[in-house]
Write an enzyme that holds these catalytic residues in place. Structure first.
Site, PDB file in Angstrom:
ATOM      1  N   ASP A 201       0.813  -1.226   0.000  1.00  0.00           N
ATOM      2  CA  ASP A 201       0.000   0.000   0.000  1.00  0.00           C
ATOM      3  C   ASP A 201       0.841   1.269   0.000  1.00  0.00           C
ATOM      4  O   ASP A 201       2.003   1.279   0.398  1.00  0.00           O
ATOM      5  CB  ASP A 201      -0.939   0.001   1.210  1.00  0.00           C
TER       6      ASP A 201
ATOM      7  N   GLU B 107      -0.532  -1.979   5.223  1.00  0.00           N
ATOM      8  CA  GLU B 107       0.463  -1.882   6.307  1.00  0.00           C
ATOM      9  C   GLU B 107       0.374  -0.522   6.987  1.00  0.00           C
ATOM     10  O   GLU B 107       0.533  -0.416   8.202  1.00  0.00           O
ATOM     11  CB  GLU B 107       1.884  -2.118   5.767  1.00  0.00           C
TER      12      GLU B 107
HETATM   13 ZN   LIG Z   1       5.438   3.780   6.206  1.00  0.00          ZN
HETATM   14 ZN   LIG Z   2       6.520   1.155   5.148  1.00  0.00          ZN
END
Ligand SMILES: [Zn+2]
Ligand SMILES: [Zn+2]
Length: 414
Positions: free
Chosen positions: A78, A136
């Protein structure tokens, strides 16, 4: 050919893939364009591929030609809600989104590893699980992937897990750094509501004023941290928002504050939340008030297995020379949801410097900055390392299996 030579041979392809990913960043759990690019890049390889249900993850299993355990390698996928100002020719074409944390490099690296190890499939004594993970940067993708079975994707629980993170500053380009034990902090939030009884500002004895108690709590939290917690296992509590009341002559019924809580070991994390509960309830009760504490857990502490961290350091030294690896004195204060994987499977996370050669790592724009730039010249090094870790880890397991089992009364051969 060595794995490093294999990686160098596909470096140009990996750069192209990374830049294609960089142009179209997506944020969060739903990354359909990114997922499609990863799937296209893996197309034709001898992999068993499944995609996620809760999120647009990709899990790919490579079964080696010989039986053996499974090793997991992970990349996040992401981007961030950042408007890119890097000046790169391949900068984001999506308004307000940017691969400012380098996850585009991670994906290109892991695709490279999948290609390299697919070509050596027959030699592999076991399986490799490639974990491509969204979200994440939030709300978190590792936990839902674990719930959907990524750790057991090869049919048995992975025996080891590895991942890497590039940085646009700090380390010179191509230099890795890591640590035994705690590598990155846990990051939690606590929302606190102090409940009193509203009244007239001129007659506080007829009310239960939550404001002085809430103020006392804020300062007492800092004092408690310095008195109860080991300075070499630090915790940080910062109250970043504080709200109460509407007018000078009105005692409000409640006061509210929010704190971020950082810790660097699982023990310190448990203890700091205990400290917070004791301090807040103690002060509330001392003033005849009630307090509601809403703990919202973020990512846990990222803890490297000592043996695996040493294995990563030794592999880098062997591949590229001792000057390419640095032991970190301190953990990083950021957080990372690969921590959920490392809490379940022994493994190690490692940083890879990707500061462009023409910039000074000490002053270059850091990850998440709109100006952040990452040198994709490090892609082959990253791919070679992850591939080498997987191959060597499977070989180590095969060697251990080949040792004769000790007979009763005999010492084990070690
Ligand atoms: Zn980051
Ligand atoms: Zn990262």
């Amino acid at each position: 050919m060595t794995l490093l030579e294999d990686a160098q041979a596909i470096q140009a392809d990996l750069v192209q893939l990374r830049r294609t990913l960089h142009r179209e960043p997506e944020i969060g759990s739903n990354l359909p364009l990114t997922q499609a690019k990863v799937l296209a890049a893996l197309d034709g390889l001898p992999l068993e591929i499944t995609t996620g249900t809760a999120l647009t993850s990709v899990t790919a299993v490579l079964r080696g030609g010989q039986p053996g355990p499974a090793v997991l390698l992970r990349s996040d996928m992401d981007a961030l809600p950042v408007a890119e100002l890097s000046g790169e020719s391949f900068a984001s074409q999506i308004d307000g989104a940017m691969h400012a944390c380098g996850h585009d490099l991670h994906m290109a690296i892991l695709v490279g590893v999948a290609r390299m190890l697919s070509a050596r499939r027959d030699e592999l004594p076991g399986s490799i699980v490639f974990m491509f993970q969204p979200a994440e940067e939030g709300p978190g993708g590792a936990e839902p992937m674990i719930d959907e079975g990524v750790l057991d994707a090869a049919g048995t629980r992975a025996i080891a897990a590895y991942g890497l993170h590039v940085s646009s500053a700090h380390n010179p380009g191509g230099v890795f750094s890591g640590r035994r034990g705690s590598l990155m902090s846990a990051s939690d939030t606590v929302a606190v509501t102090v409940l009193g009884q509203g009244g007239h500002g001129s007659r506080p004895h007829r009310a239960k004023d939550p404001i002085p108690a809430a103020c006392e709590m804020v300062t007492a939290l800092s004092t408690r941290v310095t008195r109860s917690h080991d300075i070499f296992d630090p915790v940080v509590i910062t109250v970043g928002s504080f709200h109460a009341g509407t007018a000078a002559n009105v005692i409000p019924a409640s006061a509210h504050f929010d704190a971020t809580v950082r810790s660097f070991s699982p023990d310190a994390r448990a203890k700091v939340h205990q400290s917070i509960a004791e301090v807040l309830t103690g002060i509330a009760h001392a003033h005849g008030l009630e307090v509601q504490i809403d703990r919202r857990d973020g990512y846990p502490v990222t803890v490297n297995d000592d043996t695996e961290a040493e294995f990563v350091a030794a592999t880098i030294t062997d591949l590229s020379g001792a000057e390419r690896y640095r032991w970190m004195d301190h953990p990083e204060s950021g957080s990372e949801d690969f921590s959920f994987v490392l809490a379940a499977v022994p493994g190690s996370f490692v940083f890879l410097g990707a500061c462009p050669q023409e910039l000074d790592p000490a002053t270059a724009p850091v990850n998440h900055a709109p100006q952040a730039r990452f040198d994709d010249g490090v892609l082959a090094d990253g791919a070679a390392l992850l591939a080498e870790l997987a191959v060597r880890r499977l070989a180590r397991a095969a060697t251990a299996d080949a040792l004769p089992a000790p007979r009763e009364g005999e010492a084990a051969i070690v």
